[in-house]
Design a protein around this motif. Structure first.
Motif, PDB file in Angstrom:
ATOM      1  N   GLU A  46       0.698  -1.410   0.438  1.00  0.00           N
ATOM      2  CA  GLU A  46       0.167   0.117   0.251  1.00  0.00           C
ATOM      3  C   GLU A  46       0.962   1.373   0.367  1.00  0.00           C
ATOM      4  O   GLU A  46       0.570   2.505  -0.966  1.00  0.00           O
ATOM      5  CB  GLU A  46      -1.017  -0.277   1.164  1.00  0.00           C
ATOM      6  CG  GLU A  46      -2.530  -1.401   1.427  1.00  0.00           C
ATOM      7  CD  GLU A  46      -3.073  -1.042   2.491  1.00  0.00           C
ATOM      8  OE1 GLU A  46      -2.299  -0.236   3.406  1.00  0.00           O
ATOM      9  OE2 GLU A  46      -4.081  -1.738   2.607  1.00  0.00           O
ATOM     10  N   PHE A  47       1.967   0.994   0.755  1.00  0.00           N
ATOM     11  CA  PHE A  47       3.386   2.355   0.634  1.00  0.00           C
ATOM     12  C   PHE A  47       3.457   2.293  -0.494  1.00  0.00           C
ATOM     13  O   PHE A  47       3.607   4.030  -0.827  1.00  0.00           O
ATOM     14  CB  PHE A  47       3.662   2.183   2.027  1.00  0.00           C
ATOM     15  CG  PHE A  47       4.400   3.858   2.339  1.00  0.00           C
ATOM     16  CD1 PHE A  47       4.282   4.487   3.374  1.00  0.00           C
ATOM     17  CD2 PHE A  47       6.080   3.437   1.699  1.00  0.00           C
ATOM     18  CE1 PHE A  47       4.920   5.307   4.110  1.00  0.00           C
ATOM     19  CE2 PHE A  47       6.604   4.866   2.484  1.00  0.00           C
ATOM     20  CZ  PHE A  47       6.376   5.277   2.872  1.00  0.00           C
ATOM     21  N   GLY A  52       3.372   6.073  -5.377  1.00  0.00           N
ATOM     22  CA  GLY A  52       3.250   6.856  -6.796  1.00  0.00           C
ATOM     23  C   GLY A  52       4.251   5.800  -7.925  1.00  0.00           C
ATOM     24  O   GLY A  52       4.963   6.329  -8.750  1.00  0.00           O
ATOM     25  N   ALA A  53       4.524   4.407  -7.185  1.00  0.00           N
ATOM     26  CA  ALA A  53       5.557   3.075  -7.268  1.00  0.00           C
ATOM     27  C   ALA A  53       4.959   2.328  -7.728  1.00  0.00           C
ATOM     28  O   ALA A  53       3.942   1.882  -6.701  1.00  0.00           O
ATOM     29  CB  ALA A  53       6.542   3.341  -6.833  1.00  0.00           C
ATOM     30  N   ILE A  54       5.098   1.371  -8.273  1.00  0.00           N
ATOM     31  CA  ILE A  54       4.653  -0.300  -8.097  1.00  0.00           C
ATOM     32  C   ILE A  54       5.865  -1.161  -7.405  1.00  0.00           C
ATOM     33  O   ILE A  54       7.219  -1.112  -7.786  1.00  0.00           O
ATOM     34  CB  ILE A  54       4.199  -0.599  -9.314  1.00  0.00           C
ATOM     35  CG1 ILE A  54       5.198  -1.150 -10.348  1.00  0.00           C
ATOM     36  CG2 ILE A  54       3.183  -0.065  -9.897  1.00  0.00           C
ATOM     37  CD1 ILE A  54       5.203  -1.650 -11.482  1.00  0.00           C
ATOM     38  N   PRO A  55       5.475  -2.204  -6.461  1.00  0.00           N
ATOM     39  CA  PRO A  55       5.931  -3.319  -6.079  1.00  0.00           C
ATOM     40  C   PRO A  55       7.143  -3.599  -7.369  1.00  0.00           C
ATOM     41  O   PRO A  55       7.131  -4.169  -8.298  1.00  0.00           O
ATOM     42  CB  PRO A  55       5.393  -4.632  -5.223  1.00  0.00           C
ATOM     43  CG  PRO A  55       3.853  -3.516  -5.615  1.00  0.00           C
ATOM     44  CD  PRO A  55       3.811  -2.207  -6.241  1.00  0.00           C
ATOM     45  N   GLY A  96      11.910  -4.319  -2.745  1.00  0.00           N
ATOM     46  CA  GLY A  96      11.839  -3.503  -4.805  1.00  0.00           C
ATOM     47  C   GLY A  96      10.949  -2.534  -4.781  1.00  0.00           C
ATOM     48  O   GLY A  96       9.483  -2.713  -4.529  1.00  0.00           O
ATOM     49  N   ALA A  97      11.111  -1.812  -5.721  1.00  0.00           N
ATOM     50  CA  ALA A  97      10.141  -0.674  -5.890  1.00  0.00           C
ATOM     51  C   ALA A  97      10.677   0.151  -7.937  1.00  0.00           C
ATOM     52  O   ALA A  97      11.626  -0.285  -8.192  1.00  0.00           O
ATOM     53  CB  ALA A  97      10.128   0.745  -5.184  1.00  0.00           C
ATOM     54  N   ILE A  98       9.319   0.108  -8.380  1.00  0.00           N
ATOM     55  CA  ILE A  98       9.929   0.891 -10.093  1.00  0.00           C
ATOM     56  C   ILE A  98       9.002   1.671 -10.021  1.00  0.00           C
ATOM     57  O   ILE A  98       8.250   2.391 -10.011  1.00  0.00           O
ATOM     58  CB  ILE A  98       8.808  -0.200 -10.750  1.00  0.00           C
ATOM     59  CG1 ILE A  98       9.231  -1.758 -10.514  1.00  0.00           C
ATOM     60  CG2 ILE A  98       9.250  -0.135 -12.186  1.00  0.00           C
ATOM     61  CD1 ILE A  98       8.773  -2.792 -11.447  1.00  0.00           C
ATOM     62  N   LYS A  99       9.570   3.015  -9.797  1.00  0.00           N
ATOM     63  CA  LYS A  99      10.003   4.231 -10.501  1.00  0.00           C
ATOM     64  C   LYS A  99       9.794   5.031 -11.171  1.00  0.00           C
ATOM     65  O   LYS A  99      10.827   4.779 -11.866  1.00  0.00           O
ATOM     66  CB  LYS A  99       9.281   4.663  -8.978  1.00  0.00           C
ATOM     67  CG  LYS A  99       8.796   6.139  -9.852  1.00  0.00           C
ATOM     68  CD  LYS A  99       8.822   7.596  -8.046  1.00  0.00           C
ATOM     69  CE  LYS A  99       7.570   8.499  -8.128  1.00  0.00           C
ATOM     70  NZ  LYS A  99       8.274   9.154  -7.171  1.00  0.00           N
TER      71      LYS A  99
END
Length: 272
Positions: A46-47, A52-55, A96-99
Protein backbone atom coordinates in the motif's frame (compact mmCIF):
# COMPACT_ATOMS: atom_id res chain seq x y z
CA UNK A 1 26.76 -6.19 -21.16
CA UNK A 2 26.94 -3.39 -18.61
CA UNK A 3 24.24 -0.77 -19.24
CA UNK A 4 25.56 2.60 -18.08
CA UNK A 5 23.20 5.40 -17.02
CA UNK A 6 23.22 9.12 -17.76
CA UNK A 7 23.18 11.65 -14.90
CA UNK A 8 19.48 12.19 -15.59
CA UNK A 9 18.77 8.46 -15.39
CA UNK A 10 20.76 8.18 -12.16
CA UNK A 11 18.56 10.88 -10.64
CA UNK A 12 15.46 8.94 -11.70
CA UNK A 13 16.98 5.84 -10.08
CA UNK A 14 17.57 7.84 -6.91
CA UNK A 15 13.81 8.50 -6.81
CA UNK A 16 13.12 4.78 -7.16
CA UNK A 17 15.64 3.92 -4.45
CA UNK A 18 14.17 6.48 -2.07
CA UNK A 19 10.70 4.95 -2.40
CA UNK A 20 12.24 1.74 -1.05
CA UNK A 21 14.15 3.69 1.62
CA UNK A 22 10.96 5.35 2.82
CA UNK A 23 9.15 2.01 2.82
CA UNK A 24 11.83 0.44 5.02
CA UNK A 25 11.70 3.47 7.31
CA UNK A 26 7.93 3.08 7.65
CA UNK A 27 8.33 -0.62 8.41
CA UNK A 28 10.93 0.14 11.09
CA UNK A 29 8.17 1.82 13.12
CA UNK A 30 5.92 -1.25 12.78
CA UNK A 31 8.40 -3.93 13.80
CA UNK A 32 7.75 -5.40 17.25
CA UNK A 33 7.03 -8.77 18.82
CA UNK A 34 3.68 -10.15 17.68
CA UNK A 35 3.69 -8.57 14.23
CA UNK A 36 3.65 -10.99 11.29
CA UNK A 37 5.65 -10.56 8.11
CA UNK A 38 2.43 -10.95 6.10
CA UNK A 39 1.08 -7.87 7.88
CA UNK A 40 4.25 -6.00 6.97
CA UNK A 41 3.93 -7.13 3.37
CA UNK A 42 0.41 -5.73 3.07
CA UNK A 43 1.25 -2.29 4.41
CA UNK A 44 4.43 -2.14 2.32
CA UNK A 45 2.50 -2.73 -0.89
CA UNK A 46 0.00 0.00 0.00
CA UNK A 47 2.80 2.42 0.93
CA UNK A 48 4.70 1.88 -2.32
CA UNK A 49 1.59 2.39 -4.45
CA UNK A 50 0.62 5.48 -2.44
CA UNK A 51 4.04 6.95 -3.31
CA UNK A 52 3.54 6.68 -7.06
CA UNK A 53 5.47 3.46 -7.59
CA UNK A 54 4.69 -0.21 -8.02
CA UNK A 55 6.13 -3.14 -6.04
CA UNK A 56 9.25 -4.36 -7.81
CA UNK A 57 9.23 -7.95 -6.58
CA UNK A 58 5.51 -8.80 -6.73
CA UNK A 59 4.98 -11.14 -9.69
CA UNK A 60 8.62 -11.02 -10.81
CA UNK A 61 9.90 -14.58 -11.40
CA UNK A 62 6.60 -15.66 -9.84
CA UNK A 63 7.29 -13.91 -6.53
CA UNK A 64 4.02 -13.82 -4.52
CA UNK A 65 4.90 -10.87 -2.27
CA UNK A 66 6.03 -7.25 -2.15
CA UNK A 67 8.65 -7.97 0.50
CA UNK A 68 11.11 -10.78 1.03
CA UNK A 69 11.37 -11.30 4.79
CA UNK A 70 14.15 -13.55 6.06
CA UNK A 71 14.00 -14.38 9.78
CA UNK A 72 16.96 -15.60 11.87
CA UNK A 73 18.63 -18.46 9.93
CA UNK A 74 16.93 -17.40 6.69
CA UNK A 75 19.54 -15.69 4.51
CA UNK A 76 17.39 -14.14 1.77
CA UNK A 77 14.20 -14.69 -0.28
CA UNK A 78 12.07 -15.53 2.75
CA UNK A 79 8.35 -15.40 1.95
CA UNK A 80 6.08 -13.49 4.36
CA UNK A 81 4.14 -15.74 6.75
CA UNK A 82 1.50 -15.58 9.49
CA UNK A 83 4.04 -16.54 12.17
CA UNK A 84 4.44 -13.67 14.67
CA UNK A 85 7.91 -12.21 15.14
CA UNK A 86 9.34 -12.81 18.60
CA UNK A 87 11.60 -10.91 20.98
CA UNK A 88 15.22 -11.60 20.02
CA UNK A 89 14.49 -12.38 16.37
CA UNK A 90 16.20 -10.66 13.48
CA UNK A 91 14.47 -10.11 10.15
CA UNK A 92 16.15 -9.05 6.91
CA UNK A 93 13.63 -7.12 4.82
CA UNK A 94 14.44 -6.88 1.11
CA UNK A 95 12.21 -4.54 -0.89
CA UNK A 96 11.98 -3.37 -4.48
CA UNK A 97 10.00 -0.63 -6.23
CA UNK A 98 9.63 0.60 -9.79
CA UNK A 99 9.26 4.31 -10.48
CA UNK A 100 10.07 6.17 -13.71
CA UNK A 101 10.59 2.69 -15.24
CA UNK A 102 13.65 2.10 -13.03
CA UNK A 103 14.11 -0.24 -10.09
CA UNK A 104 15.09 0.59 -6.55
CA UNK A 105 16.19 -2.43 -4.49
CA UNK A 106 17.71 -2.56 -1.06
CA UNK A 107 17.60 -4.33 2.26
CA UNK A 108 18.16 -3.96 5.99
CA UNK A 109 18.31 -6.49 8.84
CA UNK A 110 16.19 -5.39 11.80
CA UNK A 111 16.27 -6.45 15.43
CA UNK A 112 13.04 -7.40 17.18
CA UNK A 113 13.52 -6.08 20.69
CA UNK A 114 16.76 -7.08 22.39
CA UNK A 115 19.10 -9.56 20.71
CA UNK A 116 22.17 -11.40 21.98
CA UNK A 117 25.61 -9.74 21.86
CA UNK A 118 26.66 -12.33 19.27
CA UNK A 119 23.86 -11.30 16.93
CA UNK A 120 24.58 -7.61 17.55
CA UNK A 121 28.14 -8.23 16.40
CA UNK A 122 27.00 -10.12 13.30
CA UNK A 123 24.76 -7.21 12.29
CA UNK A 124 27.49 -4.66 13.00
CA UNK A 125 30.18 -6.43 10.97
CA UNK A 126 27.84 -7.20 8.07
CA UNK A 127 26.69 -3.59 7.76
CA UNK A 128 30.26 -2.32 8.04
CA UNK A 129 31.28 -4.74 5.29
CA UNK A 130 28.68 -3.17 3.01
CA UNK A 131 30.50 0.15 3.24
CA UNK A 132 33.87 -1.58 2.77
CA UNK A 133 32.48 -2.92 -0.49
CA UNK A 134 31.09 0.46 -1.53
CA UNK A 135 34.49 2.09 -0.91
CA UNK A 136 36.01 -0.31 -3.45
CA UNK A 137 33.42 0.55 -6.13
CA UNK A 138 35.41 3.16 -8.01
CA UNK A 139 37.15 3.82 -11.30
CA UNK A 140 40.34 1.77 -11.56
CA UNK A 141 38.86 -1.19 -9.68
CA UNK A 142 37.06 -4.34 -10.74
CA UNK A 143 34.28 -6.56 -9.44
CA UNK A 144 36.77 -8.71 -7.55
CA UNK A 145 37.96 -5.70 -5.54
CA UNK A 146 34.49 -5.19 -4.04
CA UNK A 147 34.08 -8.89 -3.31
CA UNK A 148 37.53 -9.08 -1.74
CA UNK A 149 36.84 -6.10 0.54
CA UNK A 150 33.62 -7.65 1.85
CA UNK A 151 35.05 -11.15 2.15
CA UNK A 152 38.21 -10.12 4.00
CA UNK A 153 36.37 -7.92 6.49
CA UNK A 154 33.76 -10.55 7.37
CA UNK A 155 35.93 -13.66 7.25
CA UNK A 156 38.54 -11.95 9.44
CA UNK A 157 35.73 -11.61 11.99
CA UNK A 158 35.01 -15.33 11.75
CA UNK A 159 31.86 -15.29 9.60
CA UNK A 160 30.77 -17.22 6.51
CA UNK A 161 30.28 -15.43 3.18
CA UNK A 162 27.49 -16.86 1.02
CA UNK A 163 28.84 -17.84 -2.41
CA UNK A 164 25.75 -18.78 -4.41
CA UNK A 165 23.91 -15.45 -4.04
CA UNK A 166 25.32 -12.14 -5.28
CA UNK A 167 24.67 -8.46 -5.80
CA UNK A 168 24.00 -7.20 -9.31
CA UNK A 169 23.69 -4.37 -11.77
CA UNK A 170 20.45 -2.41 -11.54
CA UNK A 171 18.34 -0.40 -13.98
CA UNK A 172 15.16 -0.96 -15.94
CA UNK A 173 15.62 -4.61 -15.03
CA UNK A 174 16.08 -5.75 -11.45
CA UNK A 175 19.06 -7.89 -12.38
CA UNK A 176 21.55 -6.49 -14.88
CA UNK A 177 25.23 -7.13 -15.50
CA UNK A 178 27.57 -7.43 -13.75
CA UNK A 179 27.07 -9.93 -10.95
CA UNK A 180 28.61 -8.57 -7.73
CA UNK A 181 29.78 -11.45 -5.51
CA UNK A 182 30.64 -10.81 -1.87
CA UNK A 183 33.92 -12.68 -2.28
CA UNK A 184 36.68 -12.44 -4.85
CA UNK A 185 40.25 -11.65 -5.77
CA UNK A 186 41.57 -8.14 -6.20
CA UNK A 187 42.08 -7.04 -9.78
CA UNK A 188 39.78 -9.72 -11.22
CA UNK A 189 36.45 -9.46 -12.98
CA UNK A 190 34.65 -6.74 -14.93
CA UNK A 191 36.21 -3.28 -14.86
CA UNK A 192 34.06 -0.52 -13.37
CA UNK A 193 32.98 2.27 -15.72
CA UNK A 194 31.40 5.69 -15.23
CA UNK A 195 27.60 5.58 -15.00
CA UNK A 196 27.30 2.04 -13.63
CA UNK A 197 24.59 1.42 -11.03
CA UNK A 198 24.82 -1.69 -8.86
CA UNK A 199 23.20 -3.24 -5.83
CA UNK A 200 25.89 -4.21 -3.34
CA UNK A 201 24.51 -6.64 -0.75
CA UNK A 202 26.60 -8.67 1.69
CA UNK A 203 24.87 -11.86 2.89
CA UNK A 204 26.89 -13.01 5.87
CA UNK A 205 26.34 -16.03 8.11
CA UNK A 206 27.30 -16.47 11.75
CA UNK A 207 28.59 -19.94 10.97
CA UNK A 208 29.14 -21.81 7.72
CA UNK A 209 28.89 -20.12 4.34
CA UNK A 210 26.85 -23.09 3.09
CA UNK A 211 23.14 -22.67 2.41
CA UNK A 212 20.00 -24.70 1.66
CA UNK A 213 16.67 -23.92 0.03
CA UNK A 214 13.34 -24.67 1.71
CA UNK A 215 10.52 -26.56 0.03
CA UNK A 216 8.68 -23.30 -0.70
CA UNK A 217 11.15 -22.84 -3.55
CA UNK A 218 12.17 -19.40 -2.29
CA UNK A 219 13.52 -19.23 1.24
CA UNK A 220 17.29 -19.75 1.56
CA UNK A 221 18.59 -20.76 5.01
CA UNK A 222 22.01 -21.42 6.51
CA UNK A 223 23.02 -25.07 6.41
CA UNK A 224 23.88 -25.04 10.12
CA UNK A 225 20.72 -23.06 11.08
CA UNK A 226 22.77 -20.23 12.60
CA UNK A 227 21.64 -16.61 12.03
CA UNK A 228 22.41 -14.66 8.88
CA UNK A 229 22.42 -10.92 8.10
CA UNK A 230 21.78 -9.00 4.88
CA UNK A 231 22.27 -5.31 4.08
CA UNK A 232 21.97 -3.73 0.62
CA UNK A 233 22.45 -0.33 -1.01
CA UNK A 234 21.99 0.96 -4.57
CA UNK A 235 25.19 2.69 -5.67
CA UNK A 236 26.07 4.69 -8.79
CA UNK A 237 29.53 5.44 -10.14
CA UNK A 238 29.59 9.24 -10.53
CA UNK A 239 32.76 11.18 -11.37
CA UNK A 240 34.68 7.98 -10.77
CA UNK A 241 33.45 7.57 -7.17
CA UNK A 242 30.61 5.67 -5.48
CA UNK A 243 27.44 7.59 -4.74
CA UNK A 244 24.74 5.88 -2.66
CA UNK A 245 21.26 6.37 -4.13
CA UNK A 246 19.39 4.59 -1.34
CA UNK A 247 19.56 5.49 2.34
CA UNK A 248 19.09 3.95 5.78
CA UNK A 249 18.38 7.39 7.27
CA UNK A 250 14.61 6.88 7.30
CA UNK A 251 15.16 3.69 9.31
CA UNK A 252 17.47 5.47 11.72
CA UNK A 253 15.01 8.32 12.07
CA UNK A 254 12.28 5.83 13.06
CA UNK A 255 14.56 4.03 15.51
CA UNK A 256 16.18 7.12 17.02
CA UNK A 257 19.67 6.24 15.75
CA UNK A 258 22.25 8.85 14.78
CA UNK A 259 24.68 7.86 12.03
CA UNK A 260 27.00 9.53 9.53
CA UNK A 261 28.00 6.28 7.80
CA UNK A 262 26.60 7.36 4.40
CA UNK A 263 27.99 10.89 4.35
CA UNK A 264 31.21 10.02 2.54
CA UNK A 265 29.25 8.48 -0.32
CA UNK A 266 26.81 11.27 -1.00
CA UNK A 267 27.74 14.09 -3.36
CA UNK A 268 24.38 15.82 -3.03
CA UNK A 269 22.51 16.78 0.11
CA UNK A 270 19.63 14.43 0.89
CA UNK A 271 16.49 16.03 2.29
CA UNK A 272 14.81 13.85 4.85
Amino acid sequence: MIITKTREEIELMRESALVVSKTLGMLASELKPGVTTKQLDKIAEEFIRDHGAIPGFLGLYGCPSTLLTSVNEAVVHGLPTDKPLEEGDIVAIDCGAIKNEFYGDHAYTFKIGEVTPEIEQLLKITKESLYKGIEAFKIGNRVGDVGYAIQKYTEDAGYGVVRELVGHGLGKKLHEAPEMPNYGRRGRGKKFVEGMVVAIEPMINMGTHKIEQLKDGWTIITADKKPSAHFEHDVALVDGKPEILSTFKYIYQALGIESDEEDAFRQEALTI
